[in-house]
Scaffold this motif. Structure first.
Motif, PDB file in Angstrom:
ATOM      1  N   PHE A 159      31.942 125.871  44.095  1.00 33.76           N
ATOM      2  CA  PHE A 159      31.703 125.138  45.170  1.00 33.76           C
ATOM      3  C   PHE A 159      32.295 123.537  44.978  1.00 33.76           C
ATOM      4  N   ASN A 160      32.097 122.656  45.650  1.00 34.25           N
ATOM      5  CA  ASN A 160      32.290 121.443  45.416  1.00 34.25           C
ATOM      6  C   ASN A 160      31.214 120.334  45.782  1.00 34.25           C
ATOM      7  N   LEU A 161      31.399 119.111  45.601  1.00 30.62           N
ATOM      8  CA  LEU A 161      30.346 118.110  45.734  1.00 30.62           C
ATOM      9  C   LEU A 161      29.838 118.003  47.130  1.00 30.62           C
ATOM     10  N   ALA A 162      30.766 118.395  48.348  1.00 32.25           N
ATOM     11  CA  ALA A 162      30.479 118.301  49.644  1.00 32.25           C
ATOM     12  C   ALA A 162      29.549 119.281  49.992  1.00 32.25           C
ATOM     13  N   ASP A 163      29.454 120.525  49.378  1.00 30.62           N
ATOM     14  CA  ASP A 163      28.700 121.809  49.656  1.00 30.62           C
ATOM     15  C   ASP A 163      27.332 121.156  48.981  1.00 30.62           C
ATOM     16  N   SER A 164      27.394 120.736  47.925  1.00 29.40           N
ATOM     17  CA  SER A 164      26.147 120.228  47.265  1.00 29.40           C
ATOM     18  C   SER A 164      25.424 119.323  48.171  1.00 29.40           C
ATOM     19  N   ALA A 165      26.092 118.386  48.704  1.00 25.19           N
ATOM     20  CA  ALA A 165      25.517 117.435  49.577  1.00 25.19           C
ATOM     21  C   ALA A 165      24.937 118.336  50.855  1.00 25.19           C
ATOM     22  N   ILE A 166      25.551 118.931  51.354  1.00 23.72           N
ATOM     23  CA  ILE A 166      25.180 119.743  52.592  1.00 23.72           C
ATOM     24  C   ILE A 166      23.612 120.594  52.297  1.00 23.72           C
ATOM     25  N   VAL A 167      23.789 121.154  51.074  1.00 25.30           N
ATOM     26  CA  VAL A 167      22.808 121.896  50.603  1.00 25.30           C
ATOM     27  C   VAL A 167      21.436 121.193  50.435  1.00 25.30           C
ATOM     28  N   CYS A 168      21.509 120.008  49.891  1.00 19.60           N
ATOM     29  CA  CYS A 168      20.685 119.189  49.662  1.00 19.60           C
ATOM     30  C   CYS A 168      20.187 118.465  50.824  1.00 19.60           C
ATOM     31  N   GLY A 169      20.979 118.024  51.608  1.00 20.10           N
ATOM     32  CA  GLY A 169      20.679 117.242  53.094  1.00 20.10           C
ATOM     33  C   GLY A 169      19.625 118.693  54.133  1.00 20.10           C
ATOM     34  N   GLY A 170      20.125 119.733  53.827  1.00 21.81           N
ATOM     35  CA  GLY A 170      19.456 120.772  54.615  1.00 21.81           C
ATOM     36  C   GLY A 170      18.359 121.043  54.118  1.00 21.81           C
ATOM     37  N   PHE A 171      18.150 120.983  52.863  1.00 21.85           N
ATOM     38  CA  PHE A 171      16.558 121.364  52.020  1.00 21.85           C
ATOM     39  C   PHE A 171      15.812 120.213  52.388  1.00 21.85           C
ATOM     40  N   LEU A 172      16.234 118.833  52.217  1.00 24.97           N
ATOM     41  CA  LEU A 172      15.487 117.921  52.539  1.00 24.97           C
ATOM     42  C   LEU A 172      15.044 117.775  53.950  1.00 24.97           C
ATOM     43  N   ILE A 173      15.747 118.292  54.936  1.00 23.33           N
ATOM     44  CA  ILE A 173      15.277 118.467  56.415  1.00 23.33           C
ATOM     45  C   ILE A 173      14.014 119.156  56.524  1.00 23.33           C
ATOM     46  N   VAL A 174      14.373 120.612  55.791  1.00 16.27           N
ATOM     47  CA  VAL A 174      13.131 121.329  55.982  1.00 16.27           C
ATOM     48  C   VAL A 174      11.943 120.927  55.268  1.00 16.27           C
ATOM     49  N   ILE A 175      11.882 120.141  54.478  1.00 14.59           N
ATOM     50  CA  ILE A 175      10.939 119.586  53.842  1.00 14.59           C
ATOM     51  C   ILE A 175      10.112 118.704  54.772  1.00 14.59           C
ATOM     52  N   LEU A 176      10.960 117.641  55.423  1.00 12.60           N
ATOM     53  CA  LEU A 176      10.699 116.601  56.299  1.00 12.60           C
ATOM     54  C   LEU A 176       9.838 117.448  57.350  1.00 12.60           C
ATOM     55  N   SER A 177      10.654 118.451  57.888  1.00 14.76           N
ATOM     56  CA  SER A 177      10.035 118.980  59.366  1.00 14.76           C
ATOM     57  C   SER A 177       8.865 119.751  58.979  1.00 14.76           C
ATOM     58  N   PHE A 178       8.661 120.350  57.661  1.00 10.57           N
ATOM     59  CA  PHE A 178       7.219 121.285  57.404  1.00 10.57           C
ATOM     60  C   PHE A 178       6.190 120.093  57.274  1.00 10.57           C
ATOM     61  N   ARG A 179       6.489 118.990  56.420  1.00  9.23           N
ATOM     62  CA  ARG A 179       5.548 118.064  56.552  1.00  9.23           C
ATOM     63  C   ARG A 179       5.272 117.112  57.847  1.00  9.23           C
ATOM     64  N   GLY A 180       5.811 117.334  58.745  1.00  3.07           N
ATOM     65  CA  GLY A 180       5.624 116.795  60.086  1.00  3.07           C
ATOM     66  C   GLY A 180       6.325 115.459  60.345  1.00  3.07           C
TER      67      GLY A 180
END
Length: 210
Positions: A159-180
Motif C-alpha cells: 500500500f501507500n501513504l494515501a491508502d493509510s490516510a484514507i483508512v485512518c480518516g475512515g476509522f476516525l469518522i466511525v469513532i466520531l459517529s459512534f460518540r455522537g
C-alpha cells in the motif's frame, strides 16, 4: 440533556441542540473548520506525492529494500485496483468513486465546525486526491493509471501513504459517529433516549413543584 449541555448548564431548545439562538451556538463552536480540513488534506497529499516520486525514482525496478527486516519493506508496484490492490479490473469505477468522495467532502465542508471531523475529512480528501492523481497522470492514463504502492508488510497487500490516510480518516469518522459528534460540532442522541430523558426531566420537575 447531552454531556455538553450538562457541562455548560445550557438547556436544549426546539432544535434539540441548545436553547441559545443559532448565532450564539455558532459563535460557541467557533468558525468553520475548512482551513484545518484543507491543511490536513494538503499535508496528506504532499506526503503521498513526495513519497511516490521518491520511490519511483530510486526504488522502482530494484530489489525490495528492507526497512525493518522482512517485517517492513519498500517494494514499488503499480496497482490499478482500489486500496491495498483490490479490484484491479475496476480501475475506472474506483476513479469515479474517488471523485464522488471528494464532491461529498466539499458538500459537508459547508457546515463543518468540528475540528476532529475536519481532520478526518482532510485525511480522506488528501488520500483520495493522492491516488486520483496517479490514476489521471500515470501510465496508461485515461483514468486507468496505475497507483504507486510501495509499503510492504508480511501477509498483507502492498500500500501507500494515501491508502493509510484514507483508512485512518475512515476509522476516525466511525469513532466520531459512534460518540455522537456531528460535523457541525453538535452532539446527537438516540431518539428513544431523548424521549426517556425528557420524560424523566418532566417527572422530576413535577415532583420538585410539589
Amino acid at each position: 440533556m447531552t454531556e455538553a449541555e450538562q457541562t455548560t448548564g445550557t438547556p436544549r431548545g426546539a432544535d434539540g441542540v441548545s436553547g441559545a439562538p443559532a448565532d450564539e451556538r455558532t459563535a460557541a463552536r467557533g468558525g468553520r473548520r475548512i482551513p484545518a480540513l484543507l491543511a490536513v488534506a494538503a499535508l496528506a497529499y504532499l506526503l503521498d506525492l513526495g513519497s511516490k516520486l521518491f520511490v519511483v525514482a530510486k526504488l522502482e525496478h530494484h530489489d525490495p529494500i528492507q526497512v525493518i527486516g522482512t517485517f517492513l519493506q519498500f517494494q514499488v508496484i503499480r496497482n490499478r485496483g482500489a486500496a491495498f490492490g483490490l479490484g484491479e479490473a475496476m480501475t475506472i469505477v474506483f476513479t469515479v468513486i474517488a471523485a464522488v468522495v471528494i464532491a461529498v467532502i466539499a458538500r459537508i465542508a459547508r457546515k463543518l465546525y468540528s475540528l476532529p471531523w475536519a481532520i478526518a475529512l482532510g485525511l480522506l480528501l488528501g488520500g483520495a486526491l493522492g491516488n486520483l492523481t496517479d490514476r489521471l497522470f500515470r501510465s496508461p492514463g485515461g483514468f486507468q493509471g496505475g497507483v504507486v504502492d510501495f509499503i510492504a508488510t508480511p501477509h498483507f497487500a502492498v500500500f501507500n501513504l494515501a491508502d493509510s490516510a484514507i483508512v485512518c480518516g475512515g476509522f476516525l469518522i466511525v469513532i466520531l459517529s459512534f460518540r455522537g459528534l456531528d460535523p457541525d460540532g453538535t452532539l446527537h442522541r438516540n431518539s428513544d433516549e431523548d424521549e426517556e430523558n425528557d420524560e424523566n426531566d418532566e417527572n422530576g420537575g413535577d415532583k420538585g413543584g410539589h
